[in-house]
Design a protein around this motif. Sequence first.
Motif, PDB file in Angstrom:
ATOM      1  N   GLN A 108       0.820  -1.104  -0.119  1.00 59.08           N
ATOM      2  CA  GLN A 108       0.006  -0.179   0.524  1.00 59.08           C
ATOM      3  C   GLN A 108       0.989   1.140   0.031  1.00 59.08           C
ATOM      4  OE1 GLN A 108      -2.336  -1.117   3.488  1.00 59.08           O
ATOM      5  NE2 GLN A 108      -3.865  -0.808   2.041  1.00 59.08           N
ATOM      6  N   ASP A 122       1.227   1.856  -8.968  1.00 58.58           N
ATOM      7  CA  ASP A 122       0.122   2.696  -8.669  1.00 58.58           C
ATOM      8  C   ASP A 122      -0.422   1.977  -6.759  1.00 58.58           C
ATOM      9  OD1 ASP A 122       0.364   3.243 -11.549  1.00 58.58           O
ATOM     10  OD2 ASP A 122       0.272   1.487 -11.723  1.00 58.58           O
ATOM     11  N   GLU A 123      -1.189   2.861  -7.001  1.00 55.45           N
ATOM     12  CA  GLU A 123      -2.478   2.976  -5.916  1.00 55.45           C
ATOM     13  C   GLU A 123      -3.530   1.304  -6.224  1.00 55.45           C
ATOM     14  OE1 GLU A 123      -5.894   5.047  -3.691  1.00 55.45           O
ATOM     15  OE2 GLU A 123      -4.770   6.306  -5.250  1.00 55.45           O
ATOM     16  N   ILE A 124      -3.284   1.211  -5.121  1.00 55.66           N
ATOM     17  CA  ILE A 124      -4.033  -0.537  -5.341  1.00 55.66           C
ATOM     18  C   ILE A 124      -5.340  -0.358  -4.859  1.00 55.66           C
ATOM     19  CG2 ILE A 124      -1.747  -1.664  -4.609  1.00 55.66           C
ATOM     20  CD1 ILE A 124      -2.676  -3.059  -1.726  1.00 55.66           C
ATOM     21  N   ASN A 125      -5.597  -1.259  -5.219  1.00 60.26           N
ATOM     22  CA  ASN A 125      -7.521  -2.284  -4.190  1.00 60.26           C
ATOM     23  C   ASN A 125      -7.694  -2.731  -3.218  1.00 60.26           C
ATOM     24  OD1 ASN A 125      -9.558  -3.081  -4.200  1.00 60.26           O
ATOM     25  ND2 ASN A 125     -10.737  -2.207  -5.658  1.00 60.26           N
ATOM     26  N   SER A 126      -7.522  -2.663  -2.313  1.00 64.09           N
ATOM     27  CA  SER A 126      -7.081  -2.784  -1.266  1.00 64.09           C
ATOM     28  C   SER A 126      -8.366  -3.833  -0.888  1.00 64.09           C
ATOM     29  CB  SER A 126      -7.271  -2.499   0.701  1.00 64.09           C
ATOM     30  OG  SER A 126      -5.922  -2.226   0.367  1.00 64.09           O
ATOM     31  N   SER A 127      -9.034  -4.619  -1.522  1.00 59.75           N
ATOM     32  CA  SER A 127     -10.039  -5.661  -1.648  1.00 59.75           C
ATOM     33  C   SER A 127      -9.858  -6.780  -2.272  1.00 59.75           C
ATOM     34  CB  SER A 127     -11.276  -5.221  -1.840  1.00 59.75           C
ATOM     35  OG  SER A 127     -11.802  -4.278  -0.755  1.00 59.75           O
ATOM     36  N   LYS A 128      -9.570  -5.846  -4.179  1.00 57.21           N
ATOM     37  CA  LYS A 128      -9.302  -7.143  -4.920  1.00 57.21           C
ATOM     38  C   LYS A 128      -7.256  -8.138  -4.438  1.00 57.21           C
ATOM     39  CE  LYS A 128      -7.828  -7.193 -10.149  1.00 57.21           C
ATOM     40  NZ  LYS A 128      -6.789  -6.205 -10.689  1.00 57.21           N
ATOM     41  N   VAL A 129      -6.115  -7.128  -3.752  1.00 56.65           N
ATOM     42  CA  VAL A 129      -5.169  -7.590  -3.424  1.00 56.65           C
ATOM     43  C   VAL A 129      -5.632  -8.723  -2.023  1.00 56.65           C
ATOM     44  CG1 VAL A 129      -3.134  -6.964  -2.273  1.00 56.65           C
ATOM     45  CG2 VAL A 129      -4.034  -5.847  -3.665  1.00 56.65           C
ATOM     46  N   ASN A 174      -8.108 -11.073  -1.789  1.00 57.41           N
ATOM     47  CA  ASN A 174      -8.438 -11.940  -2.507  1.00 57.41           C
ATOM     48  C   ASN A 174      -7.840 -12.555  -2.953  1.00 57.41           C
ATOM     49  OD1 ASN A 174     -11.128 -11.097  -1.695  1.00 57.41           O
ATOM     50  ND2 ASN A 174     -12.000 -10.061  -3.650  1.00 57.41           N
ATOM     51  N   THR A 186     -17.038 -15.564  -5.130  1.00 60.29           N
ATOM     52  CA  THR A 186     -17.689 -14.308  -5.014  1.00 60.29           C
ATOM     53  C   THR A 186     -19.416 -14.516  -5.377  1.00 60.29           C
ATOM     54  OG1 THR A 186     -17.235 -13.438  -7.402  1.00 60.29           O
ATOM     55  CG2 THR A 186     -15.508 -12.741  -6.495  1.00 60.29           C
TER      56      THR A 186
END
Length: 443
Positions: free
Chosen positions: A45, A50-57, A59, A77
């Motif tokens: 993070q 690049d800025e990350i999508n924490s939920s995607k990481v 998952n 999901t």
Amino acid sequence: MKRLLSLLLLGLCCLWTSAHADENTQERDIYRDLETFANVLTLIQQYYVDEINSSKVINGAINGMLGSLDPHSAYMTPEDFKDLEEETSGSFTGIGIEISIRDGVLTAVAPIEGTPADRQGIKSGDQIVRINGELTKTMTLMEAVKKLRGTKGTPVTITVHRQEWKEPKDFTMIREAIPLVSVKYTELEPGFAYVRVSNFQATTTRDLRNALKNVKKKHRIQGVVLDLRNNPGGLLDQAVKVTDVFLDKGVIVSTKGRNKEEQMVFEAHPDDGYTDFPMVVLVNGGSASGSEIVAGALQDHRRAVIMGTTTFGKGSVQTILPLPEGAGLRLTTAKYYTPSGDSIQATGIKPDIVVPLTTTPAPEAVSAPPAKTIREKDLPGHLENDKSGPKRSGGEAIEDGDQQEELQQMEDIRQITKRMEQDNQLRAAFATLKSLGRPSSQR
């Protein structure tokens, strides 16, 4: 975010600690591992380009964790979970193919009969290297399923590599509603029924009983060819109930897992009256899971002759565990065992009579080696076979409805005649069935 991670870490550790309070060493190990995970996530993070999508990481981490267990455990999901419910209830929209991942490559286990994939000639063992031009190498199984499914009438192109081909080929298919009519039947001759079970879903046993009743209304049943080729499985309880139709006593299958609730034995009941005629069961490398339960039980009880080629070898049970907000976990929780106590995990059911399918190869494939059939043992991370388990016509006028039925019967005869000409395994099964005669009693 750090506070959220700390709470997550604390919650996971508390859950683990309450379940394993007496295992201090493991507790320290898992605490360190969870701390490492939290530290890695924090660094990603802070420093990732690049800025990350924490939920995607997260998952992705969950999928990686489940992928390290075996090929059949997976995170679903809410959308995936809904798709699964639709599929087991009887329909979904897609191209009709059962898939798995082997050596990191998306691989066909079996096409579903009568679907776009089946009509295009997709075979067990085909490697799907691209979907709509996108490489499948980095896709999870659920991601690939989602890309293959879609709105009815829309196209999807898959790039397929087959062992005997010099280069991959593209197949463009139009997505359809896949109804998953799991039972089809006809008569090979009066009294000799051919029953095809393509998968095990909620209505399979009911449909099978109806098929046998319809045959019995016209003729005394003298024999049945039960076709389980390219049947990838489905609902465990339906596989058990289908077997129960043909047995009146004895163990059908038993399951064994770490937890007490996974130690189960399923037995037959004397309630159907379909035990007094000979049977031949057709299987091949695309016969997996539920179809192996049926074949294994009928073989062990000497109720049927098993014919074809060795089955896939998926001897594990997956339990669907619901998660908050509609998500789910498909987790391998047990292995199943045939009535003789054998596990077929990664070995498969070996036919009593081996009959390879004879086909006419395409010109480009004449000098090529035969295609390798993918089985459970070929999947990375598959569970090992522990070799142990719990032992054990008159001249009357024809009404419109009758005329339609007669026309349908004529079409069925035409189709089965054509199929018999092309299908050497079915011809061999029918010849064997007629030679068996009517047994005096079930052995």
